[in-house]
Design an enzyme around this catalytic site. Sequence first.
Site, PDB file in Angstrom:
ATOM      1  N   ASP A 150       0.857  -1.171   0.000  1.00 47.68           N
ATOM      2  CA  ASP A 150       0.000   0.000   0.000  1.00 47.68           C
ATOM      3  C   ASP A 150       0.899   1.228   0.000  1.00 47.68           C
ATOM      4  O   ASP A 150       1.835   1.306   0.790  1.00 47.68           O
ATOM      5  CB  ASP A 150      -0.882  -0.003   1.254  1.00 47.68           C
ATOM      6  CG  ASP A 150      -2.293   0.459   0.958  1.00 47.68           C
ATOM      7  OD1 ASP A 150      -2.440   1.567   0.416  1.00 47.68           O
ATOM      8  OD2 ASP A 150      -3.241  -0.289   1.273  1.00 47.68           O
TER       9      ASP A 150
ATOM     10  N   ASP B 237      -3.031   4.711  -2.380  1.00 42.58           N
ATOM     11  CA  ASP B 237      -4.118   5.241  -1.561  1.00 42.58           C
ATOM     12  C   ASP B 237      -4.563   6.629  -2.048  1.00 42.58           C
ATOM     13  O   ASP B 237      -3.715   7.514  -2.240  1.00 42.58           O
ATOM     14  CB  ASP B 237      -3.613   5.340  -0.113  1.00 42.58           C
ATOM     15  CG  ASP B 237      -4.720   5.575   0.892  1.00 42.58           C
ATOM     16  OD1 ASP B 237      -5.609   4.721   0.998  1.00 42.58           O
ATOM     17  OD2 ASP B 237      -4.683   6.615   1.574  1.00 42.58           O
TER      18      ASP B 237
ATOM     19  N   GLU C  12      -6.301   3.844  -5.952  1.00 42.83           N
ATOM     20  CA  GLU C  12      -7.594   3.976  -5.297  1.00 42.83           C
ATOM     21  C   GLU C  12      -8.056   5.400  -5.608  1.00 42.83           C
ATOM     22  O   GLU C  12      -7.410   6.367  -5.221  1.00 42.83           O
ATOM     23  CB  GLU C  12      -7.469   3.791  -3.790  1.00 42.83           C
ATOM     24  CG  GLU C  12      -8.837   3.722  -3.135  1.00 42.83           C
ATOM     25  CD  GLU C  12      -8.911   4.401  -1.779  1.00 42.83           C
ATOM     26  OE1 GLU C  12      -9.822   4.086  -1.020  1.00 42.83           O
ATOM     27  OE2 GLU C  12      -8.069   5.265  -1.496  1.00 42.83           O
TER      28      GLU C  12
ATOM     29  N   HIS D 111     -11.315  -3.052   3.116  1.00 39.14           N
ATOM     30  CA  HIS D 111     -11.265  -2.724   4.546  1.00 39.14           C
ATOM     31  C   HIS D 111     -12.063  -1.460   4.878  1.00 39.14           C
ATOM     32  O   HIS D 111     -12.090  -1.061   6.038  1.00 39.14           O
ATOM     33  CB  HIS D 111      -9.804  -2.549   4.962  1.00 39.14           C
ATOM     34  CG  HIS D 111      -9.161  -1.415   4.220  1.00 39.14           C
ATOM     35  ND1 HIS D 111      -8.933  -1.451   2.853  1.00 39.14           N
ATOM     36  CD2 HIS D 111      -8.748  -0.197   4.631  1.00 39.14           C
ATOM     37  CE1 HIS D 111      -8.401  -0.302   2.478  1.00 39.14           C
ATOM     38  NE2 HIS D 111      -8.267   0.481   3.530  1.00 39.14           N
ATOM     39  N   ASP D 112     -12.674  -0.823   3.885  1.00 36.78           N
ATOM     40  CA  ASP D 112     -13.389   0.429   4.118  1.00 36.78           C
ATOM     41  C   ASP D 112     -14.903   0.284   4.042  1.00 36.78           C
ATOM     42  O   ASP D 112     -15.617   1.293   4.034  1.00 36.78           O
ATOM     43  CB  ASP D 112     -12.982   1.479   3.068  1.00 36.78           C
ATOM     44  CG  ASP D 112     -11.562   1.970   3.255  1.00 36.78           C
ATOM     45  OD1 ASP D 112     -11.064   1.929   4.398  1.00 36.78           O
ATOM     46  OD2 ASP D 112     -10.949   2.389   2.260  1.00 36.78           O
TER      47      ASP D 112
HETATM   48  O1  TEU Z   1      -9.677   5.455   1.671  1.00 38.54           O
HETATM   49  C1  TEU Z   1     -10.119   6.602   1.019  1.00 38.54           C
HETATM   50  C2  TEU Z   1     -11.562   6.832   1.028  1.00 38.54           C
HETATM   51  O2  TEU Z   1     -11.983   7.952   0.869  1.00 38.54           O
HETATM   52  C3  TEU Z   1     -12.465   5.685   1.209  1.00 38.54           C
HETATM   53  O3  TEU Z   1     -13.082   5.809   2.446  1.00 38.54           O
HETATM   54  C4  TEU Z   1     -13.472   5.620   0.114  1.00 38.54           C
HETATM   55  O4  TEU Z   1     -14.205   6.803   0.040  1.00 38.54           O
HETATM   56  C5  TEU Z   1     -14.423   4.489   0.319  1.00 38.54           C
HETATM   57  O5  TEU Z   1     -13.699   3.297   0.314  1.00 38.54           O
HETATM   58  C6  TEU Z   1     -15.457   4.375  -0.760  1.00 38.54           C
HETATM   59  O6  TEU Z   1     -16.284   3.296  -0.485  1.00 38.54           O
HETATM   60  C7  TEU Z   1      -8.320   5.257   1.830  1.00 38.54           C
HETATM   61  C8  TEU Z   1      -8.078   4.007   2.649  1.00 38.54           C
HETATM   62  O7  TEU Z   1      -8.544   2.897   1.953  1.00 38.54           O
HETATM   63  C9  TEU Z   1      -8.706   4.188   4.001  1.00 38.54           C
HETATM   64  O8  TEU Z   1      -8.604   3.038   4.786  1.00 38.54           O
HETATM   65  C10 TEU Z   1      -8.009   5.342   4.680  1.00 38.54           C
HETATM   66  O9  TEU Z   1      -8.641   5.608   5.891  1.00 38.54           O
HETATM   67  C11 TEU Z   1      -8.025   6.592   3.811  1.00 38.54           C
HETATM   68  O10 TEU Z   1      -7.682   6.338   2.451  1.00 38.54           O
HETATM   69  C12 TEU Z   1      -7.006   7.566   4.323  1.00 38.54           C
HETATM   70  O11 TEU Z   1      -5.711   7.079   4.105  1.00 38.54           O
END
Ligand code: TEU
Length: 610
Positions: free
Chosen positions: A183, A283, A341, A412-413
Amino acid sequence: MSHREITMNSILKEVYETPVGHDILARILLQLGVPETVLRNPVSGRLKLSVLAKLSKKVLSEQFWQTFLTLVNREQDEPASLYTPLHEAWWKEAVFYQIYPRSFCDSDHDGIGDLRGIIEKLDYLKDLGVDALWLSPVYDSPLDDNGYDIRDYHKILPQFGTMKDFDELLEGIHARGMKLIMDLVVNHTSDEHEWFRQALKDPSSKYRNYYFFEDDKGELPNNWTSNFSGPAWNHYEDEKQYVLHLFSTKQMDLNWDDPDVREDVITMIRWWLEKGVDGFRMDVINYISKEEGLPDGDQFVGNLMGYTGIEHYYYGPHLHEYLKEIREKAFDAYGAFSIGETPGLGIQMARLVTGEEQKELDMIFSFDHLETPGHVRFEDYRYDLNAFRDNMDTWMTQYGNNCWPTVFYNNHDNPRMISKIDSEGKHRESLSVLLAVMQFTLRGTPFIYQGDEMGLGNVPFRSMEDITDVESVNQYKELLADHEPSEAFRIILAGTRDHARILLPWNDNAPEWAGQNVNEAVTSTYKELISLRHQHRALVYGHYEMLDRSRNRYVYRRYDEHESFIIDCNLSDHPVRAYTDLSGYTLIRPQRYSELNVLQPYEARIWFRK
Ligand code: TEU
């Protein structure tokens, strides 16, 4: 090729033909529940943009349309033809598996997953059929956002193990013929990162310009809010400074306009590639270029997204330039793979960052399919697979041969997809299998999230005491302003990222109340389907054709000059008539069915013809 200058006098059809105009209008219509076809309809397509602005005056400000025109006109590039030659690549053929280290496997029984735990499970992953692993952050971090707040890019978090463990893990992965992507979190660093400490301590340090410092003039520098609630600005009283953070108050945004930032990041990427890692998941990489002057965000967009300001950084002025620079100076020298992402990017914008000829990213994660249009993650609603089908169909047919989609349901989100569709878990097994059948037979690279292959659903958290995620904790506090605690908890329960972050139930080690257990039948179906994909090129590179998209039906064909598959899916919890135009085809899964002409709830069949 460039398009004509778009103004408020341009007609909708013309705006819709530009990549950025397309994606923003499509998103607005989607949210409003209006079919996109109105833009292609000759009558409404001839309406002027100013008419749409008038019609939506209540929600979209004049300032919104100014930003819209800036974004549309700044992008003068156009996606390549849909029909360029299709090139092969290992990452198009691979099945990926995402590991969220702290909840994957705990080798030393301290309640937290670790690197040795992953090493222990490499044979399991190989046996499942996985080709590549994506490891969520394992770097040194104060863990404000579980490692997405990095303190030292060159160190392993002691809770997870040592660099020696990491090297052993990488070796073990390669020895099994698998690949590893890490990552890359470089939109921001932890406020405990050395760069930020220097920056805060010493105004004359070069690191001041590594972040977005603004003099305190008695009010917030702009109206941007953090993705994790509250203003996007930390206030440092002693220093009389505000500093920008789009995520938690300990995740400080890097200023990519400073060439030294880019150089340091590139050197760090090369350090890991030199070690032998095969690529990176990047990310929120589309957030790295912010609009000059950091102008105020539009309130409607802010309400829609849950945070304000995003239109000024999700497709920023130098995004393409910076992505090309990382690619050229770091990735290309090592033949490394990249997946971005990219929250908020639509399909046409995605074509402009992942088109082969662009030399920016290999693939991106798009998230539009994770919620039913008109709904948000923190909302207790029932997910509709019909919208999933339509979204997939768009990416299968409109993305182009020079781009390659990803197919995934979880990470994971997000709460677990099977629970969003079926909150009571009545159809746990058949739903898990249905999702897997689509994931391994659609066109695009499958990304399994840990536990998908076990059939895991959401966790019945009992109260806020069970919730640890910074996003949920902050949001809960914010909700209390105008919600009863029980109502606020219900909202958190619907959307919390903690659902996907509980330790995997390898041996009943999850707390009993969490009700997590492995569904062996789901695991063996995963193996069967992954191996099917590996054996048939048509499932990877073959054509895709929609055969039936009527309500609750998804029937499609994948084929090449040698073989053909028909995938017949029931997207609903009640029986439907099966697809019958199958002459020459034999059924390869499931092996047993109760009635040939009827698909049971969420049943998925795969037919094959040579
Ligand atoms: O996530 C970015 C983010 O904005 C996500 O919450 C996204 O909007 C969501 O997945 C959509 O369904 C990334 C990482 O994956 C997350 O774990 C971190 O907290 C974030 O960046 C900050 O680094």
